[in-house]
Design an enzyme around this catalytic site. Structure first.
Site, PDB file in Angstrom:
ATOM      1  N   TYR A  34     -16.990  -2.658   7.047  1.00 13.98           N
ATOM      2  CA  TYR A  34     -16.474  -1.648   6.119  1.00 13.98           C
ATOM      3  C   TYR A  34     -17.582  -1.100   5.212  1.00 13.98           C
ATOM      4  CZ  TYR A  34     -11.962  -3.710   7.509  1.00 13.98           C
ATOM      5  OH  TYR A  34     -10.893  -4.207   8.217  1.00 13.98           O
ATOM      6  N   LEU A  68       1.329   0.082   7.342  1.00 14.10           N
ATOM      7  CA  LEU A  68       2.141   1.287   7.150  1.00 14.10           C
ATOM      8  C   LEU A  68       2.138   2.164   8.396  1.00 14.10           C
ATOM      9  CD1 LEU A  68       1.071   2.053   3.460  1.00 14.10           C
ATOM     10  CD2 LEU A  68       3.194   0.986   4.262  1.00 14.10           C
ATOM     11  N   ILE A  83      -1.568  -6.466   4.175  1.00 11.01           N
ATOM     12  CA  ILE A  83      -2.729  -6.013   3.380  1.00 11.01           C
ATOM     13  C   ILE A  83      -2.852  -4.487   3.368  1.00 11.01           C
ATOM     14  CG2 ILE A  83      -4.187  -8.087   3.482  1.00 11.01           C
ATOM     15  CD1 ILE A  83      -5.366  -6.894   6.135  1.00 11.01           C
ATOM     16  N   SER A 122      -4.673   1.279  -0.497  1.00  8.90           N
ATOM     17  CA  SER A 122      -4.527   2.552  -1.192  1.00  8.90           C
ATOM     18  C   SER A 122      -5.708   2.687  -2.127  1.00  8.90           C
ATOM     19  CB  SER A 122      -3.214   2.625  -1.986  1.00  8.90           C
ATOM     20  OG  SER A 122      -3.142   3.894  -2.613  1.00  8.90           O
ATOM     21  N   ASN A 180       2.684  -0.596  -3.799  1.00 11.43           N
ATOM     22  CA  ASN A 180       2.692  -1.465  -2.615  1.00 11.43           C
ATOM     23  C   ASN A 180       2.880  -2.945  -2.951  1.00 11.43           C
ATOM     24  OD1 ASN A 180       2.336   0.814  -1.104  1.00 11.43           O
ATOM     25  ND2 ASN A 180       0.134   0.559  -0.847  1.00 11.43           N
TER      26      ASN A 180
HETATM   27  P1  NDP Z   1      -2.427   1.167   5.782  1.00 10.74           P
HETATM   28  O1  NDP Z   1      -1.360   0.959   6.780  1.00 10.74           O
HETATM   29  O2  NDP Z   1      -2.482   0.268   4.631  1.00 10.74           O
HETATM   30  O3  NDP Z   1      -2.343   2.679   5.298  1.00 10.74           O
HETATM   31  C1  NDP Z   1      -3.297   3.269   4.468  1.00 10.74           C
HETATM   32  C2  NDP Z   1      -2.946   4.737   4.334  1.00 10.74           C
HETATM   33  O4  NDP Z   1      -1.636   4.860   3.802  1.00 10.74           O
HETATM   34  C3  NDP Z   1      -3.867   5.457   3.420  1.00 10.74           C
HETATM   35  O5  NDP Z   1      -4.029   6.760   3.926  1.00 10.74           O
HETATM   36  C4  NDP Z   1      -3.111   5.486   2.099  1.00 10.74           C
HETATM   37  O6  NDP Z   1      -3.463   6.635   1.364  1.00 10.74           O
HETATM   38  C5  NDP Z   1      -1.675   5.555   2.546  1.00 10.74           C
HETATM   39  N1  NDP Z   1      -0.775   4.846   1.634  1.00 10.74           N
HETATM   40  C6  NDP Z   1      -0.986   3.638   1.039  1.00 10.74           C
HETATM   41  N2  NDP Z   1       0.042   3.304   0.263  1.00 10.74           N
HETATM   42  C7  NDP Z   1       0.948   4.308   0.364  1.00 10.74           C
HETATM   43  C8  NDP Z   1       2.223   4.527  -0.198  1.00 10.74           C
HETATM   44  N3  NDP Z   1       2.774   3.621  -1.023  1.00 10.74           N
HETATM   45  N4  NDP Z   1       2.877   5.673   0.138  1.00 10.74           N
HETATM   46  C9  NDP Z   1       2.318   6.566   0.958  1.00 10.74           C
HETATM   47  N5  NDP Z   1       1.108   6.414   1.529  1.00 10.74           N
HETATM   48  C10 NDP Z   1       0.422   5.285   1.245  1.00 10.74           C
HETATM   49  O7  NDP Z   1      -3.773   1.242   6.601  1.00 10.74           O
HETATM   50  P2  NDP Z   1      -5.131   0.551   6.880  1.00 10.74           P
HETATM   51  O8  NDP Z   1      -5.418   1.051   8.222  1.00 10.74           O
HETATM   52  O9  NDP Z   1      -6.149   0.705   5.837  1.00 10.74           O
HETATM   53  O10 NDP Z   1      -4.803  -1.015   7.014  1.00 10.74           O
HETATM   54  C11 NDP Z   1      -4.771  -1.853   5.892  1.00 10.74           C
HETATM   55  C12 NDP Z   1      -5.936  -2.826   5.908  1.00 10.74           C
HETATM   56  O11 NDP Z   1      -5.911  -3.612   7.093  1.00 10.74           O
HETATM   57  C13 NDP Z   1      -7.322  -2.182   5.965  1.00 10.74           C
HETATM   58  O12 NDP Z   1      -7.712  -1.606   4.750  1.00 10.74           O
HETATM   59  C14 NDP Z   1      -8.161  -3.351   6.405  1.00 10.74           C
HETATM   60  O13 NDP Z   1      -8.431  -4.207   5.313  1.00 10.74           O
HETATM   61  C15 NDP Z   1      -7.236  -4.010   7.424  1.00 10.74           C
HETATM   62  N6  NDP Z   1      -7.543  -3.563   8.798  1.00 10.74           N
HETATM   63  C16 NDP Z   1      -8.011  -4.502   9.673  1.00 10.74           C
HETATM   64  C17 NDP Z   1      -8.326  -4.191  10.969  1.00 10.74           C
HETATM   65  C18 NDP Z   1      -8.815  -5.245  11.871  1.00 10.74           C
HETATM   66  O14 NDP Z   1      -9.279  -4.918  12.975  1.00 10.74           O
HETATM   67  N7  NDP Z   1      -8.781  -6.492  11.489  1.00 10.74           N
HETATM   68  C19 NDP Z   1      -8.183  -2.817  11.479  1.00 10.74           C
HETATM   69  C20 NDP Z   1      -7.642  -1.900  10.500  1.00 10.74           C
HETATM   70  C21 NDP Z   1      -7.329  -2.284   9.226  1.00 10.74           C
HETATM   71  P3  NDP Z   1      -3.866   6.542  -0.211  1.00 10.74           P
HETATM   72  O15 NDP Z   1      -5.169   5.821  -0.267  1.00 10.74           O
HETATM   73  O16 NDP Z   1      -3.967   7.970  -0.606  1.00 10.74           O
HETATM   74  O17 NDP Z   1      -2.760   5.810  -0.900  1.00 10.74           O
END
Ligand code: NDP
Length: 273
Positions: free
Chosen positions: A50, A190, A228, A231, A240
């Protein structure tokens, strides 16, 4: 407010809900970490790839919480697998974050074609014994990958962090985890918002007066998963975590279960190397 924790199979425990740092820009990470900790989170999900472990450490040091109250996860990236390279990768992460040890170190992807995940796992076992990491686990491992490392070493990962959301519910893998005492942790919980408008989510949101994102995160919690969400907005972080004062009914859980579509947002672990 104290939030739920899940027991790990090594005698430790992990907060059920944390926040993720994927795609959080390096120069915003310290702020996001501070805001997350101020909102009440005590689990941070980082990774070397990251590119923001330095900000993770900065945020942690500048927040108004003690280091020991926070559970820090990071991950060994694919090009650092193998016995000696993993030990160096863990040292590099510790140095960037500025900690003597992290709470949980994961193998980020199995990368089956590289054929190194067993050696990487053995390296993590040794690093745990050396006190560099408190708990060890994996990410994106399939049942066959888990069987291999457990069979060869007798050491069961504390946790497997996998893609999981209403359109990819991982029923078989979750059952395997439950049988072996492995915590399931949901990434991209999400699901890129693809189920926000789905009828079962909308109906539960209307009944509980909650947002679709909160309904979906609550669904993860009631499945027994750690989760996890990410945002970069302070209000999003707060929203969240605000999922412990309402409950989805069995009928609502069952209705969300019908959204399964076998649909990944990320790579297939069988093919990602
Ligand atoms: P999420 O499913 O947490 O979604 C993040 C997105 O949703 C962002 O665009 C965010 O925008 C938006 N969002 C967050 N909260 C809300 C809300 N309450 N209402 C509406 N929209 C919302 O996605 P990630 O893909 O980031 O997954 C979470 C974590 O999982 C990652 O950050 C990482 O730590 C981990 N991960 C691990 C992987 C692996 O291979 N092990 C692969 C991918 C992720 P905004 O910022 O504007 O709120």
């Amino acid at each position: 407010m104290t939030h739920p924790i899940l027991p790990l199979n090594d005698g430790r425990a992990i907060p059920q809900v944390g926040f993720g740092l994927w795609q959080v820009p390096a120069d915003e990470t310290a702020r996001v970490v501070r805001e997350g900790l101020a909102a009440g989170y005590r689990l941070i999900d980082g990774a070397a790839i990251y590119g923001n472990e330095v900000g993770l450490g900065e945020g942690l040091r500048s927040a108004d919480v003690s280091r020991d109250s926070v559970f820090v996860t990071t991950k060994v990236w694919n090009d650092r697998q193998g016995r000696d390279e993993t030990a160096r990768a863990v040292e590099d992460s510790l140095q960037r974050i500025g900690l003597d040890r992290v709470d949980l170190m994961l193998i980020h992807w199995p990368c089956p074609e590289q054929g190194l995940f067993l050696d990487t796992w053995k390296s993590l076992i040794a690093l745990r014994e050396a006190g560099k990491v408190r708990s060890i686990g994996v990410s994106n491992f399939r049942i066959s990958d888990l069987e291999r490392i457990i069979g060869e070493t007798g050491v069961v990962p504390a946790l497997n962090q996998i893609e999981l959301h209403p359109r990819l519910q991982q029923t078989e893998l979750r059952a395997f985890h439950a049988k072996h005492g492995i915590v399931t942790q949901s990434w991209t919980p999400l699901g890129q918002g693809r189920s926000f408008g789905a009828a079962p989510v909308q109906a539960a949101a209307a009944r509980t007066g909650r947002r679709p994102a909160q309904v979906i995160l609550r669904w993860h919690v009631q499945l027994g998963c750690s989760v996890i969400p990410r945002s970069t907005r302070a209000a999003g972080l707060v929203e969240n975590l605000d999922i412990f004062n309402f409950t989805l009914t069995e009928a609502e859980m069952a209705a969300i279960a019908t959204l399964e579509a076998g649909e990944r947002t990320g790579p297939d672990p069988a093919k990602f190397n």
